[in-house]
Design an enzyme around this catalytic site. Structure first.
Site, PDB file in Angstrom:
ATOM      1  N   TRP A 146       0.825  -1.210   0.000  1.00 40.23           N
ATOM      2  CA  TRP A 146       0.000   0.000   0.000  1.00 40.23           C
ATOM      3  C   TRP A 146       0.856   1.255   0.000  1.00 40.23           C
ATOM      4  O   TRP A 146       0.520   2.245  -0.646  1.00 40.23           O
ATOM      5  CB  TRP A 146      -0.999  -0.008   1.152  1.00 40.23           C
ATOM      6  CG  TRP A 146      -2.078  -1.022   0.912  1.00 40.23           C
ATOM      7  CD1 TRP A 146      -2.312  -2.158   1.616  1.00 40.23           C
ATOM      8  CD2 TRP A 146      -3.060  -1.009  -0.149  1.00 40.23           C
ATOM      9  NE1 TRP A 146      -3.362  -2.852   1.073  1.00 40.23           N
ATOM     10  CE2 TRP A 146      -3.843  -2.183   0.002  1.00 40.23           C
ATOM     11  CE3 TRP A 146      -3.349  -0.137  -1.202  1.00 40.23           C
ATOM     12  CZ2 TRP A 146      -4.898  -2.491  -0.869  1.00 40.23           C
ATOM     13  CZ3 TRP A 146      -4.396  -0.454  -2.068  1.00 40.23           C
ATOM     14  CH2 TRP A 146      -5.152  -1.614  -1.895  1.00 40.23           C
ATOM     15  N   ASP A 176      -1.965   6.486   6.429  1.00 37.74           N
ATOM     16  CA  ASP A 176      -2.990   5.612   5.861  1.00 37.74           C
ATOM     17  C   ASP A 176      -3.336   4.582   6.933  1.00 37.74           C
ATOM     18  O   ASP A 176      -2.578   3.650   7.180  1.00 37.74           O
ATOM     19  CB  ASP A 176      -2.449   4.935   4.596  1.00 37.74           C
ATOM     20  CG  ASP A 176      -3.459   3.964   3.977  1.00 37.74           C
ATOM     21  OD1 ASP A 176      -4.544   3.759   4.570  1.00 37.74           O
ATOM     22  OD2 ASP A 176      -3.158   3.410   2.907  1.00 37.74           O
ATOM     23  N   LYS A 214     -12.712  -1.847   5.962  1.00 37.95           N
ATOM     24  CA  LYS A 214     -12.031  -2.763   6.866  1.00 37.95           C
ATOM     25  C   LYS A 214     -12.626  -2.667   8.277  1.00 37.95           C
ATOM     26  O   LYS A 214     -13.126  -3.634   8.797  1.00 37.95           O
ATOM     27  CB  LYS A 214     -10.528  -2.470   6.910  1.00 37.95           C
ATOM     28  CG  LYS A 214      -9.743  -3.056   5.752  1.00 37.95           C
ATOM     29  CD  LYS A 214      -9.681  -2.177   4.548  1.00 37.95           C
ATOM     30  CE  LYS A 214      -8.997  -2.859   3.367  1.00 37.95           C
ATOM     31  NZ  LYS A 214      -8.293  -1.938   2.502  1.00 37.95           N
TER      32      LYS A 214
HETATM   33  C1  LIG Z   1      -7.639  -1.426   1.419  1.00 36.78           C
HETATM   34  C2  LIG Z   1      -6.561  -0.439   1.554  1.00 36.78           C
HETATM   35  C3  LIG Z   1      -6.413   0.641   0.661  1.00 36.78           C
HETATM   36  C4  LIG Z   1      -7.297   0.830  -0.557  1.00 36.78           C
HETATM   37  O1  LIG Z   1      -8.597   1.116  -0.238  1.00 36.78           O
HETATM   38  P1  LIG Z   1      -9.660   1.399  -1.399  1.00 36.78           P
HETATM   39  O2  LIG Z   1     -10.872   1.779  -0.636  1.00 36.78           O
HETATM   40  O3  LIG Z   1      -9.811   0.131  -2.176  1.00 36.78           O
HETATM   41  O4  LIG Z   1      -9.135   2.485  -2.234  1.00 36.78           O
HETATM   42  C5  LIG Z   1      -5.384   1.534   0.886  1.00 36.78           C
HETATM   43  N1  LIG Z   1      -4.551   1.397   1.925  1.00 36.78           N
HETATM   44  C6  LIG Z   1      -4.661   0.376   2.801  1.00 36.78           C
HETATM   45  C7  LIG Z   1      -3.705   0.270   3.943  1.00 36.78           C
HETATM   46  C8  LIG Z   1      -5.662  -0.569   2.638  1.00 36.78           C
HETATM   47  O5  LIG Z   1      -5.777  -1.589   3.510  1.00 36.78           O
END
Ligand SMILES: *Cc1c(COP(=O)(O)O)cnc(C)c1O
Length: 373
Positions: free
Chosen positions: A114, A185, A209
């Protein structure tokens, strides 16, 4: 499949334990409430999906979700909470557009998949990316030591991924950046335990999540970082514009927002993030202990930075992977396959996964090893 009773008396339903990384399991109580009020939401004779986002009733939903988010995370004054669209991936682009002029330097910590995507998007937007640390030498099974980051004085911001959802690597500390805004993030770790929001310039998290349904992204941004968007930044990506309009420059994903509110209420009823964090720690410790003591399963991540939320593991004999998945599914334990880029297994054990789910998984793993190991 493993049937268990819904909390509603008299209604036995079949639910599996869903270990998916995202979209991920939601609390059963939340789904039941949503079902309960689906066709007649609060006496309106309509579902929440069918009412105007500008209506008093929906504004109340939006405001309640925000205030629950503020109280659960103890967000101090001076931060805006935005409910945006485009997922966390949208923010990979929105962050440079709002915080860095073309050609400006931003520091990125690379701890895996990521992080790399965030770096790629920043480069597309003409950010001069300084990689402040890169964990390639450990195959991304570590985080850099605190204090080892090669930061740029005066950088536009420092970006890191506090939990790498695919690699299962989580920072056990918050990086120190001097006066440079820290951007995190937190897609796969937000609300899993208490954090100190004041250490951050901006926190963002895709909802699917730990917060609710996919499509929504929560952004918590310090107010001094608003109003710096590049000329030409689309309004739906402009933090200042979105903050001024209560995240409603356009029609928001109302149903997702409503479900987020129910999840946040559920978290509060669970005792808030201290209690939720203690439960998450216990779940993770049980699973890692089972893996480490097995001599059959293996997790590659350095012990100091193992994720509480995403636990990748391999079997001593990879030719058994498919059997493991098939038998697990028959036992009501689903979505355990590892990410397509790494293989093996991955158990995502977000807030909505009860301890009983992890207990069922480790019970299954021990039994599987007895029979096949
Ligand atoms: C799932 C995830 C993303 C991407 O999320 P989207 O909603 O599909 O854009 C980005 N960073 C992390 C750490 C993730 O787990």
């Amino acid at each position: 499949m493993a049937p268990f009773l819904s909390p509603k008396p008299g209604r036995a339903i079949v639910r599996v334990f869903n270990f998916a990384a995202g979209p991920a399991a939601l609390p059963l109580e939340v789904l039941e409430q949503a079902r309960e009020e689906l066709t007649d939401w609060r006496g309106s004779g309509m579902s929440v999906m069918e009412v105007s986002h500008r209506s008093k009733a929906f504004i109340a939903v939006a405001e309640e979700a925000e205030s629950l988010m503020r109280s659960l995370l103890a967000i101090p004054a001076g931060y805006k909470v935005l409910f945006l669209q485009g997922g966390a991936t949208g923010q990979f682009a929105a962050i440079p557009m709002n915080l860095a002029a073309p050609g400006a330097v931003a520091d990125y910590v690379n701890t895996g998949s990521w992080s790399k995507k965030a770096i790629g998007e920043a480069k597309r937007l003409q950010v001069k990316v300084n990689v402040a640390a890169d964990e390639a030498s450990s195959s991304y099974t570590t985080v850099p030591d605190a204090g080892s980051l090669k930061l740029t004085p005066g950088a536009a911001f420092v970006h890191y991924t506090s939990n790498e959802t695919i690699g299962g690597v989580e920072f056990p500390y918050v990086p120190q950046t001097g006066g440079v805004p820290l951007v995190a993030d937190m897609s796969s770790t937000i609300l899993s335990r208490p954090i100190e929001v004041s250490k951050f310039g901006l926190i963002y998290a895709g909802a699917q999540k730990n917060i609710g349904p996919s499509g929504l992204c929560v952004v918590i941004v310090r107010e001094d970082l608003l109003g710096k968007a590049r000329p030409g930044t689309p309004s739906v990506w402009d933090y200042q514009a979105m903050a001024a309009e209560g995240s409603m420059v356009n029609t928001p994903p109302t149903f997702a927002w409503y479900i987020c509110g129910l999840v946040l209420k559920w978290l509060k009823a669970q005792g808030g993030l201290d209690a939720v964090g203690a439960r998450n720690r216990a779940k993770a410790e049980l699973l890692y202990r089972t893996i480490d003591e097995s001599g059959f399963y293996r997790n590659p991540v350095a012990k100091s930075c193992r994720s509480w939320m995403n636990v990748p593991f391999t079997l001593a004999r990879p030719e058994l992977d498919q059997t493991f998945l098939t038998e697990a599914k028959a036992a009501g334990l689903v979505s355990l396959e590892g990410h397509r880029s790494v293989g093996g297994m991955r158990a995502s054990i977000y807030n909505a996964m009860p301890l009983e789910g992890v207990q069922a998984l480790v019970g299954f793993m021990k039994d599987f090893q007895r029979r096949h190991g």
